[in-house]
Motif scaffolding. Structure first.
Motif, PDB file in Angstrom:
ATOM      1  N   GLN A 191      -7.833   1.472   4.409  1.00 57.26           N
ATOM      2  CA  GLN A 191      -7.868   1.596   5.784  1.00 57.26           C
ATOM      3  C   GLN A 191      -6.609   0.984   6.316  1.00 57.26           C
ATOM      4  N   SER A 192      -5.896  -0.230   5.677  1.00 52.97           N
ATOM      5  CA  SER A 192      -4.918  -0.708   6.062  1.00 52.97           C
ATOM      6  C   SER A 192      -3.553   0.191   5.880  1.00 52.97           C
ATOM      7  N   VAL A 193      -3.563   0.692   4.812  1.00 54.53           N
ATOM      8  CA  VAL A 193      -2.225   1.679   4.339  1.00 54.53           C
ATOM      9  C   VAL A 193      -2.194   2.914   5.420  1.00 54.53           C
ATOM     10  N   LEU A 194      -3.382   3.409   5.580  1.00 49.25           N
ATOM     11  CA  LEU A 194      -3.548   4.293   6.591  1.00 49.25           C
ATOM     12  C   LEU A 194      -2.920   3.984   8.082  1.00 49.25           C
ATOM     13  N   SER A 195      -3.543   2.974   8.398  1.00 52.20           N
ATOM     14  CA  SER A 195      -3.082   2.455   9.740  1.00 52.20           C
ATOM     15  C   SER A 195      -1.394   2.045   9.950  1.00 52.20           C
ATOM     16  N   VAL A 196      -1.044   1.571   8.533  1.00 55.00           N
ATOM     17  CA  VAL A 196       0.452   1.272   8.660  1.00 55.00           C
ATOM     18  C   VAL A 196       1.119   2.734   8.663  1.00 55.00           C
ATOM     19  N   VAL A 197       0.662   3.714   7.846  1.00 52.39           N
ATOM     20  CA  VAL A 197       1.536   4.910   7.747  1.00 52.39           C
ATOM     21  C   VAL A 197       1.430   5.604   9.009  1.00 52.39           C
ATOM     22  N   ASN A 198       0.562   5.467   9.783  1.00 52.84           N
ATOM     23  CA  ASN A 198       0.623   5.994  11.298  1.00 52.84           C
ATOM     24  C   ASN A 198       0.868   5.113  12.405  1.00 52.84           C
ATOM     25  N   SER A 199       1.706   4.093  11.990  1.00 58.01           N
ATOM     26  CA  SER A 199       2.107   3.075  12.892  1.00 58.01           C
ATOM     27  C   SER A 199       3.490   3.631  13.694  1.00 58.01           C
ATOM     28  N   ASP A 200       3.652   2.937  14.866  1.00 56.39           N
ATOM     29  CA  ASP A 200       5.025   3.258  15.523  1.00 56.39           C
ATOM     30  C   ASP A 200       6.369   2.769  14.691  1.00 56.39           C
ATOM     31  N   TYR A 201       6.141   1.701  14.019  1.00 60.40           N
ATOM     32  CA  TYR A 201       7.247   1.309  13.336  1.00 60.40           C
ATOM     33  C   TYR A 201       7.619   1.993  12.143  1.00 60.40           C
ATOM     34  N   ASP A 240      -9.849  10.996  -2.460  1.00 63.80           N
ATOM     35  CA  ASP A 240     -10.182  10.146  -1.504  1.00 63.80           C
ATOM     36  C   ASP A 240     -11.599   9.808  -1.060  1.00 63.80           C
ATOM     37  N   LYS A 241     -12.371  11.015  -0.917  1.00 64.35           N
ATOM     38  CA  LYS A 241     -13.710  11.202  -0.689  1.00 64.35           C
ATOM     39  C   LYS A 241     -14.485  10.185  -1.658  1.00 64.35           C
ATOM     40  N   VAL A 242     -14.163  10.486  -3.231  1.00 67.38           N
ATOM     41  CA  VAL A 242     -14.701   9.920  -4.101  1.00 67.38           C
ATOM     42  C   VAL A 242     -14.827   8.503  -4.144  1.00 67.38           C
ATOM     43  N   ILE A 248      -6.589  -3.264  -9.926  1.00 63.95           N
ATOM     44  CA  ILE A 248      -7.343  -1.794  -9.893  1.00 63.95           C
ATOM     45  C   ILE A 248      -7.263  -1.432  -8.636  1.00 63.95           C
ATOM     46  N   ALA A 249      -7.797  -2.277  -7.742  1.00 64.06           N
ATOM     47  CA  ALA A 249      -8.123  -1.819  -6.415  1.00 64.06           C
ATOM     48  C   ALA A 249      -7.103  -1.566  -5.510  1.00 64.06           C
ATOM     49  N   ILE A 250      -5.857  -2.249  -5.543  1.00 59.91           N
ATOM     50  CA  ILE A 250      -4.722  -2.072  -4.620  1.00 59.91           C
ATOM     51  C   ILE A 250      -4.174  -0.546  -4.842  1.00 59.91           C
ATOM     52  N   PRO A 251      -3.857  -0.468  -6.369  1.00 55.86           N
ATOM     53  CA  PRO A 251      -3.287   0.866  -6.680  1.00 55.86           C
ATOM     54  C   PRO A 251      -4.311   1.986  -6.281  1.00 55.86           C
ATOM     55  N   VAL A 252      -5.629   1.893  -6.266  1.00 53.17           N
ATOM     56  CA  VAL A 252      -6.405   3.010  -6.365  1.00 53.17           C
ATOM     57  C   VAL A 252      -6.571   3.190  -4.874  1.00 53.17           C
ATOM     58  N   GLY A 253      -6.690   2.148  -3.880  1.00 57.37           N
ATOM     59  CA  GLY A 253      -6.494   2.135  -2.509  1.00 57.37           C
ATOM     60  C   GLY A 253      -5.496   2.752  -1.897  1.00 57.37           C
ATOM     61  N   ARG A 254      -4.372   2.432  -2.451  1.00 60.40           N
ATOM     62  CA  ARG A 254      -2.981   3.290  -1.919  1.00 60.40           C
ATOM     63  C   ARG A 254      -3.231   4.769  -2.291  1.00 60.40           C
ATOM     64  N   ALA A 255      -3.550   5.137  -3.370  1.00 63.46           N
ATOM     65  CA  ALA A 255      -3.513   6.488  -3.736  1.00 63.46           C
ATOM     66  C   ALA A 255      -4.535   7.149  -3.011  1.00 63.46           C
ATOM     67  N   ALA A 256      -5.734   6.794  -2.720  1.00 61.85           N
ATOM     68  CA  ALA A 256      -6.667   7.381  -2.018  1.00 61.85           C
ATOM     69  C   ALA A 256      -6.208   7.646  -0.447  1.00 61.85           C
ATOM     70  N   ALA A 257      -5.285   6.698  -0.045  1.00 60.14           N
ATOM     71  CA  ALA A 257      -4.887   6.777   1.172  1.00 60.14           C
ATOM     72  C   ALA A 257      -3.631   7.954   1.344  1.00 60.14           C
ATOM     73  N   ALA A 258      -3.153   8.000   0.211  1.00 55.95           N
ATOM     74  CA  ALA A 258      -1.955   8.855   0.171  1.00 55.95           C
ATOM     75  C   ALA A 258      -2.440  10.473   0.783  1.00 55.95           C
ATOM     76  N   LYS A 259      -3.700  10.892   0.461  1.00 50.57           N
ATOM     77  CA  LYS A 259      -3.940  12.131   0.859  1.00 50.57           C
ATOM     78  C   LYS A 259      -5.486  12.007   1.366  1.00 50.57           C
ATOM     79  N   PRO A 260      -5.723  11.425   2.839  1.00 54.32           N
ATOM     80  CA  PRO A 260      -6.793  11.177   3.128  1.00 54.32           C
ATOM     81  C   PRO A 260      -7.393  12.433   3.432  1.00 54.32           C
TER      82      PRO A 260
END
Lengths: 374, 308
Positions: free
Chosen positions: A260-270, A165-167, A148-160
């Protein structure tokens, strides 16, 4: 990367190798030659000393407590002779070093966890009866939470920052720090008493359902082996509420970490670089998924350990006769060998889960295998 | 991540960050006080406001709760299992205790144990973390490995064993919960100190002639404490859950002392026959209290992240 030769010699001529020895060689070759294999070996090397330290730590901790185990045998008022007799019976009339030596010898040579001071039964057989309940409970809750948590977390990070996301963030903040035992009772009230969707919180099978023959001691698996679908469904039904309760609390921190982790990866240099270099969108998604999961996996391993230790609370709420309740009862009864056994078995299991998580981590993230970031 | 090639971009960004950080860090570290930041975050977010309100409310109850309750909290009466009504707002339990009074009186035990335990673990963890970061070689490694190993124990089981073994006194509960939390602070403070010690203001302090210990205590530690405080608010919540959890299974605070966990346990058997109030209200209070502390902790963590 230099490749070490396998230290295992294969004296038999190639032609005569049986299928089994070929397989064994392949496994050894994997362990010693590949990076991943050596990584696993290294982690295994940590696991055994850690287990040993926990074992010895618990051993001395128990004996350091200001309790007198003989009181259980001879009562609080007893002659010195009776007390000495009791000490000899319990095997605590010798020095603590000798006691530890005997315990370790029995455990390593015969896989013998000693005899319960309470019931005179072998501790291992008592644990083997109860631990499957706890494993079934915690492992089901663990995988449900990840699913449950991994897809939900990724979905939330898609549109921060947007409403979903807030919910999600609010939920993960809330659920992450909640008393699971109280929520268990609330679930029982709502879904058993009011709605009757799930059975009463009394054990793992309804009284009218005949339990399947014991093979693995996992009721669910035994029912499957026996083809007893009534028992299978009933057992699953009984585990629903406790598993949902644990998952309700456990998904909180995993969602938060995934987001948190998806967001930091999305904004990463690589990722920026990969995009600029014109990598295929699919490849980039795979990179993002792979790198964002690593911290989630580490956290999950730690959370599993917490959940296993706290299983006694949920077992109490749902009257499940698991290892948590066992260790509580034996603590109240000053049954040292039983407590010791329960702690060692629980630690071994959570260390195994850590190891599993580490391996998944290493498979996903090549930096780990090369001894980089850890 | 050099795997995909970006060393140049990464290196440039790194350099850029370092320069910017170097220019601003003195100003940042000094000018930005925790309080100013905290006020701004509380003002900005509704959630944080609610959290701060609960924290304030429950801490107040911990101080005055036992004096403002309408009924005696520890003497049994014949009014057993009454549903909530005008007289007994939250109903009564199987011993005839007024649940509303006991819910208000419970923070005296729960919040106090959690606050003292958290402060204790913050202090012990910071000191060991500081030491572990300054002795980097074998000693530091030893401390970290020990804390790893502590985390491998089934900690809640261990807590049960020790608290029961020492006769369930408050002091023992406090110490056990404090020790359970030490590894978290140890890691946090150590990581923070390791990054702070490389920064300009430490170098500046060294240039003015300060020696090791003085730098550590006067310059590095105060700055390293920020993530510690944020974590502390989260640990408060966990400590309350552990205290209540221990009491729930009979291994902690014993009835009739008003305490949320043992109150929930007292109502446990009533749940399946529909008597929801003895368990619901103490749990609700605990849930709100823990949530309040978690939200405030989150707000503090935001401050910390903005500062760095």
């Amino acid at each position: 990367m230099e490749v070490a030769s396998p230290p295992v010699s294969a004296p038999t001529p190639v032609r005569e190798r049986s299928a089994a020895s070929k397989r064994a060689l392949r496994i050894l070759g994997f362990l010693f030659v590949t990076d991943l294999g050596r990584f696993i070996l290294k982690r295994l090397g940590f696991l055994i000393p850690q287990l040993l330290i926990v074992l010895i730590g618990t051993f001395f901790l128990l004996r350091w407590l200001p309790v007198d185990p003989t009181s259980r045998v001879v009562g609080f008022v007893a002659t010195d002779a009776a007390r000495a007799q009791a000490r000899a019976t319990l095997g605590i009339d010798v020095s603590q070093g000798t006691q530890l030596w005997r315990y370790l010898k029995g455990l390593i040579l015969h896989f013998d966890f000693g005899v319960s001071w309470n019931t005179q039964d072998a501790v291992w057989s008592e644990i083997a009866q109860r631990f499957p309940v706890t494993i079934q409970l915690t492992v089901m809750a663990f995988f449900l939470s990840l699913l449950i948590a991994i897809p939900v977390g990724r979905a939330a990070a898609a549109k921060p920052g947007e409403l979903p996301d807030k919910v999600t963030l609010g939920y993960s903040l809330f659920a992450g720090a909640q008393p699971d035992f109280w929520w268990g009772l609330m679930f029982v009230y709502a879904f058993f008493f009011l709605l009757r969707w799930f059975p009463a919180p009394l054990g793992q099978l309804s009284p009218e359902v005949s339990p399947p023959d014991v093979h693995t001691r996992f009721t669910l698996i035994d029912a499957l082996i026996a083809g007893n679908w009534t028992a299978f469904g009933d057992n699953l039904w009984h585990y629903c509420l406790p598993v949902f309760t644990l998952a309700f609390v456990l998904t909180g921190p995993i969602i938060k970490m995934t987001r948190q982790s998806v967001l930091s990866v999305v904004n990463s240099d690589y990722i920026l670089y990969a995009k600029a270099a014109g990598y295929h969108a699919k490849t980039i998604r795979w990179y993002m998924l792979r790198n964002s999961l690593s911290p989630v996996i580490t956290l999950s391993g730690i959370l599993f350990g917490f959940m296993l230790g706290g299983a006694v609370l949920i077992e109490t709420v749902f009257s499940l006769d698991g290892l948590g309740v066992y260790s509580l009862q034996r603590t109240l009864a000053t049954d040292f060998p039983a407590i010791q056994g329960a702690v060692v078995v629980m630690t071994a299991f959570s260390l195994l889960i850590y190891l599993l998580m580490d391996i998944v981590y290493a498979v996903l993230d090549p930096r780990v295998r090369y001894g980089g970031t850890r | 991540m050099t795997e995909m090639g970006g060393p140049n971009i990464a290196a440039e960004r790194e350099l850029d960050t370092q320069i910017t950080a170097g220019l601003h860090e003195e100003a940042l570290v000094r000018a930005v006080t925790m309080r100013a930041h905290f006020v701004s975050i509380i003002k900005g977010s509704l959630l944080a406001k609610i959290g701060a309100f609960f924290v304030f409310g429950f801490v107040t109850l911990a101080i005055i709760g036992p004096y403002v309750v309408p009924f005696n909290t520890t003497s049994a009466t014949s009014d057993v299992n009454l549903a909530p009504s005008g007289t007994h707002w939250f109903g009564t339990d199987a011993s005839g205790f007024d649940i509303f009074s006991r819910v208000l009186a419970a923070p005296r035990i729960d919040v106090t144990i959690a606050v003292v335990a958290t402060l204790l673990s913050l202090i012990i963890g910071s000191l060991i973390g500081l030491l572990a970061s300054f002795f980097r070689g074998f000693a530091g490694e030893l401390v970290m490995r020990t804390s790893d190993t502590v985390q491998a124990f089934p900690l809640f089981v261990l807590a049960i064993v020790v608290v029961v073994g020492f006769g369930r006194s408050y002091i023992v509960i406090v110490i056990v919960i404090a020790l359970l939390n030490v590894p978290i602070y140890l890691r946090l403070i150590r990581a923070e100190v390791l990054s702070l010690r490389e920064r300009t203001f430490v170098e500046a302090a060294r240039a003015t002639g300060d020696r090791g210990a003085s730098i550590a205590i006067r310059h590095v530690l105060p700055n390293a404490m920020t993530p510690g405080f944020a974590q502390a608010s989260i640990t408060f919540g966990y400590s309350i859950i552990i205290t209540a959890g221990l009491s729930f299974i009979g291994a902690g605070v014993q009835p009739p002392t008003p305490e949320w966990g043992s109150m929930i346990a007292a109502g446990k058997d009533g749940i399946i026959i529909g008597q929801w109030w003895p368990s619901v209200f103490p749990g609700l209070a605990m849930s709100l209290c823990v949530f309040g502390f978690a939200v405030v902790g989150e707000a503090l963590q935001d401050i910390f992240l903005r500062r760095t």
